[in-house]
Design a protein around this motif. Structure first.
Motif, PDB file in Angstrom:
ATOM      1  N   ARG A  66       0.816  -1.203   0.000  1.00 43.20           N
ATOM      2  CA  ARG A  66       0.000   0.000   0.000  1.00 43.20           C
ATOM      3  C   ARG A  66       0.854   1.259   0.000  1.00 43.20           C
ATOM      4  O   ARG A  66       0.621   2.183  -0.795  1.00 43.20           O
ATOM      5  CB  ARG A  66      -0.926  -0.009   1.217  1.00 43.20           C
ATOM      6  CG  ARG A  66      -1.978   1.101   1.169  1.00 43.20           C
ATOM      7  CD  ARG A  66      -2.967   0.955   2.304  1.00 43.20           C
ATOM      8  NE  ARG A  66      -2.380   1.317   3.578  1.00 43.20           N
ATOM      9  CZ  ARG A  66      -2.549   0.646   4.704  1.00 43.20           C
ATOM     10  NH1 ARG A  66      -3.244  -0.467   4.689  1.00 43.20           N
ATOM     11  NH2 ARG A  66      -2.024   1.064   5.832  1.00 43.20           N
ATOM     12  N   VAL A  67       1.843   1.295   0.872  1.00 46.17           N
ATOM     13  CA  VAL A  67       2.725   2.461   0.924  1.00 46.17           C
ATOM     14  C   VAL A  67       3.493   2.614  -0.382  1.00 46.17           C
ATOM     15  O   VAL A  67       3.671   3.723  -0.901  1.00 46.17           O
ATOM     16  CB  VAL A  67       3.687   2.345   2.123  1.00 46.17           C
ATOM     17  CG1 VAL A  67       4.739   3.453   2.079  1.00 46.17           C
ATOM     18  CG2 VAL A  67       2.917   2.419   3.425  1.00 46.17           C
ATOM     19  N   GLY A  68       3.970   1.485  -0.940  1.00 46.41           N
ATOM     20  CA  GLY A  68       4.713   1.550  -2.191  1.00 46.41           C
ATOM     21  C   GLY A  68       3.871   2.089  -3.331  1.00 46.41           C
ATOM     22  O   GLY A  68       4.339   2.931  -4.116  1.00 46.41           O
ATOM     23  N   ALA A  69       2.622   1.628  -3.445  1.00 42.78           N
ATOM     24  CA  ALA A  69       1.754   2.109  -4.522  1.00 42.78           C
ATOM     25  C   ALA A  69       1.431   3.590  -4.354  1.00 42.78           C
ATOM     26  O   ALA A  69       1.475   4.368  -5.317  1.00 42.78           O
ATOM     27  CB  ALA A  69       0.478   1.277  -4.561  1.00 42.78           C
ATOM     28  N   LEU A  70       1.108   4.002  -3.129  1.00 45.60           N
ATOM     29  CA  LEU A  70       0.790   5.409  -2.892  1.00 45.60           C
ATOM     30  C   LEU A  70       2.008   6.302  -3.098  1.00 45.60           C
ATOM     31  O   LEU A  70       1.915   7.383  -3.703  1.00 45.60           O
ATOM     32  CB  LEU A  70       0.240   5.582  -1.476  1.00 45.60           C
ATOM     33  CG  LEU A  70      -1.124   4.954  -1.196  1.00 45.60           C
ATOM     34  CD1 LEU A  70      -1.486   5.093   0.285  1.00 45.60           C
ATOM     35  CD2 LEU A  70      -2.200   5.590  -2.067  1.00 45.60           C
TER      36      LEU A  70
END
Length: 273
Positions: A66-70
């Motif tokens: 999630r953090v990587g995509a955002l």
């Protein structure tokens, strides 16, 4: 000539063996029945079953994704804007300073960047930022990755033929529409490459995530490092094997899409006939 050719081939084979043989060993040891990560004690799927039951690892992987995509998405937006300014704005007061500030996250030690962000998010006067946690990690990764995206976008813009944009402007197309209709499709490969690079950097980052995480925001690299102190189990090998398989499939599909020949539309075919 033949000796030099064989020497070069052997060098390439040696380099790739150095890179990929450890990964192959990791995959093999993920199927061990024993408790030691570096010894094969018979074939077993017990560690894949243990991985399926490990809720802590699942939460860390999902948080990292999630953090990587955002972070990658935000980095593409910020980096694209910075790349456009770097190439199209021309010399202006403070332009050299802006170039230096954009490239600073790439050359500055992550410990320094992480310490500055820790001071920012934990300062009593800035309590509105929420302190350490997922938001802080996201901001840190976006700051780091935007610099890499800006370099990719700027290099692509320098190679772009400005006549395409100028022709659209001469025909009365608004500048904003020219950017999204003409410029963005041309630099799309750089945007895709920047997103993938930013996502990989975010997933792989340990220093910033460790300095800015709290008990409820542990990413996968931080969790793996924490478990290293207690002794890793082949369950980590199983997780790494799953990641290798997923990444390999994604890379193969991406290469197939990029190398696929463009399809002509029906009207174009009709006109060509």
């Amino acid at each position: 000539m033949n000796g030099g050719g064989w020497g070069g081939r052997m060098w390439v084979v040696g380099v790739y063996a150095f890179l990929y043989v450890p990964i192959l060993c990791l995959i093999v040891f993920s199927f061990t029945a024993g408790e030691i990560t570096t010894r094969f004690d018979g074939f077993s799927l017990r560690w894949y079953a243990a991985l399926a039951r490990d809720a802590e690892l699942h939460a860390a992987v999902l948080l990292s994704l999630r953090v990587g995509a955002l972070a990658a998405t935000a980095a593409v937006v910020v980096g694209t804007a910075a790349g456009v300014i770097l190439v199209r704005a021309g010399p202006y007061p403070g332009s050299r300073f802006f170039v230096g500030m954009m490239s600073a996250p790439m050359v500055m030690p992550e410990v320094v960047v992480g310490l500055s962000l820790v001071l920012l998010f934990t300062h009593p006067a800035l309590a509105v930022l929420g302190g350490r946690g997922v938001a802080a990690i996201w901001v840190a990764h976006t700051t780091l990755c935007a610099a890499y995206v800006a370099v990719l976008v700027a290099s692509r813009l320098r190679e772009m033929d400005r006549a395409l944009e100028e022709a659209a402007l001469d025909l009365g197309c608004p500048p904003l529409k020219v950017f999204f209709v003409i410029t963005v499709p041309v630099i799309a490969p750089a945007l895709a490459a920047g997103w993938l690079l930013a996502f990989t950097l975010s997933m792989d980052d340990f220093v910033l995530a460790a300095m800015l995480s709290d008990p409820g925001s542990t990413t996968l690299p931080v969790l793996v490092f924490a478990r290293l102190h207690h002794g890793l189990k082949p369950e980590i090998n199983a997780l790494a094997t799953v990641i290798v398989v997923v990444v390999s499939i994604a890379v193969l599909l991406a290469n197939r899409l990029l190398l696929a020949p463009p399809r002509a539309s029906a009207p174009a075919v009709a006109r060509g006939g």
